[in-house]
Motif scaffolding. Structure first.
Motif, PDB file in Angstrom:
ATOM      1  N   GLU A 109      88.259  41.095   9.023  1.00 33.72           N
ATOM      2  CA  GLU A 109      89.677  41.409   8.416  1.00 33.72           C
ATOM      3  C   GLU A 109      90.767  41.197   9.316  1.00 33.72           C
ATOM      4  N   VAL A 110      90.573  41.987  10.329  1.00 32.92           N
ATOM      5  CA  VAL A 110      91.847  41.976  11.339  1.00 32.92           C
ATOM      6  C   VAL A 110      91.629  40.591  11.989  1.00 32.92           C
ATOM      7  N   GLU A 111      90.390  39.944  12.331  1.00 42.97           N
ATOM      8  CA  GLU A 111      90.583  38.872  12.929  1.00 42.97           C
ATOM      9  C   GLU A 111      91.135  37.598  12.285  1.00 42.97           C
ATOM     10  N   GLU A 112      90.910  37.646  10.790  1.00 45.36           N
ATOM     11  CA  GLU A 112      91.524  36.789  10.006  1.00 45.36           C
ATOM     12  C   GLU A 112      93.043  36.748  10.103  1.00 45.36           C
ATOM     13  N   ALA A 113      93.373  38.205  10.084  1.00 43.53           N
ATOM     14  CA  ALA A 113      94.931  38.577   9.873  1.00 43.53           C
ATOM     15  C   ALA A 113      95.472  37.926  11.495  1.00 43.53           C
ATOM     16  N   HIS A 154     107.724  43.020  18.334  1.00 52.23           N
ATOM     17  CA  HIS A 154     107.921  43.570  16.898  1.00 52.23           C
ATOM     18  C   HIS A 154     107.681  42.799  15.758  1.00 52.23           C
ATOM     19  N   LYS A 155     108.233  41.440  15.791  1.00 54.55           N
ATOM     20  CA  LYS A 155     107.886  40.383  14.767  1.00 54.55           C
ATOM     21  C   LYS A 155     106.437  40.298  14.675  1.00 54.55           C
ATOM     22  N   ALA A 156     105.833  40.125  15.593  1.00 53.07           N
ATOM     23  CA  ALA A 156     104.315  39.962  15.483  1.00 53.07           C
ATOM     24  C   ALA A 156     103.540  41.092  14.761  1.00 53.07           C
ATOM     25  N   LEU A 157     104.073  42.262  15.030  1.00 51.12           N
ATOM     26  CA  LEU A 157     103.431  43.266  14.271  1.00 51.12           C
ATOM     27  C   LEU A 157     103.620  43.159  13.041  1.00 51.12           C
ATOM     28  N   ALA A 162     102.217  42.372   7.115  1.00 47.55           N
ATOM     29  CA  ALA A 162     102.715  41.627   6.014  1.00 47.55           C
ATOM     30  C   ALA A 162     101.363  41.015   5.794  1.00 47.55           C
ATOM     31  N   GLY A 163     100.409  40.577   6.597  1.00 50.38           N
ATOM     32  CA  GLY A 163      99.183  39.750   6.212  1.00 50.38           C
ATOM     33  C   GLY A 163      98.238  40.664   5.517  1.00 50.38           C
ATOM     34  N   PHE A 164      98.199  42.159   5.954  1.00 47.73           N
ATOM     35  CA  PHE A 164      97.312  43.060   5.454  1.00 47.73           C
ATOM     36  C   PHE A 164      97.978  43.530   3.947  1.00 47.73           C
ATOM     37  N   VAL A 170      97.093  47.509   3.316  1.00 50.00           N
ATOM     38  CA  VAL A 170      97.776  48.634   3.803  1.00 50.00           C
ATOM     39  C   VAL A 170      98.884  48.555   2.958  1.00 50.00           C
ATOM     40  N   LYS A 171      99.374  49.811   2.671  1.00 47.88           N
ATOM     41  CA  LYS A 171     100.789  50.101   2.047  1.00 47.88           C
ATOM     42  C   LYS A 171     101.507  50.873   2.728  1.00 47.88           C
ATOM     43  N   ARG A 172     102.813  50.446   3.433  1.00 47.66           N
ATOM     44  CA  ARG A 172     103.716  51.128   4.150  1.00 47.66           C
ATOM     45  C   ARG A 172     104.725  51.725   3.285  1.00 47.66           C
ATOM     46  N   VAL A 173     104.809  53.037   3.219  1.00 50.80           N
ATOM     47  CA  VAL A 173     106.007  53.674   2.605  1.00 50.80           C
ATOM     48  C   VAL A 173     107.183  53.785   3.352  1.00 50.80           C
TER      49      VAL A 173
END
Length: 173
Positions: A109-113, A154-157, A162-164, A170-173
């Protein structure tokens, strides 16, 4: 002996100094190759080829302090060339399950992202987080201001997150 002295000796043609440098960065080269090629045999072959290429072009090192960065860059370029030539495809989890392989596929999943990012973004994340290269060194290597590197990182992260989030991982609050 310090790394800079070894690099200067290697540039002058000292084979022992070159081999000492290569041995000290062998693990970093392997990690880079395996992260791109996903195959131990291909990674070992990549190390051999990159060692040869580095030896052949050691006189082009402009700044001895950035030898490791120069070497990793050669590895990244080589791996990208190998991937382009072979036009590899990423296996999906269902294909692996058909083969009876049941493991934790988080790495897929990480590789796909990561594959959803541009080559530039992937290289930037790889250098910063897998090879622990400092932003200052990346900016020198790519001849780009540090602020620009930080912004692009920062944009890459953010794109990776966003892909996750799209997958509900991943849900960020």
């Amino acid at each position: 002996m310090t790394e800079e002295i070894l690099v200067k000796q290697a540039i002058k043609g000292d084979e022992e100094a070159f081999l000492t440098l290569i041995h000290s960065y062998e693990e970093a080269l392997y990690r880079t190759a395996i992260s791109y090629l996903k195959n131990e045999g291909d990674a070992l072959e990549a190390i051999q080829e990159v060692t040869y290429r580095a030896y052949r072009s050691i006189k082009t090192v402009k700044e001895p302090a950035y030898f490791k960065t120069w070497l990793i860059r050669i590895m990244m370029n080589y791996c990208r060339d190998v991937i382009k030539k072979s036009k590899r495809e990423v296996f999906e989890e269902r294909i692996l399950n058909i083969q009876g392989i049941t493991e934790d596929f988080t790495f897929l999943e990480v590789e796909e992202a990561l594959l959803s990012l541009s080559d530039y973004e992937r290289e930037l994340l790889h250098l910063k987080y897998f090879e622990d290269v400092k932003i200052k060194d990346i900016s020198v290597m790519w001849n780009t201001p540090e602020g620009t590197i930080k912004t692009r990182l920062h944009k890459a992260l953010r794109a990776l997150r966003a892909g996750f989030e799209e997958k509900g991982e991943v849900k960020r609050v």
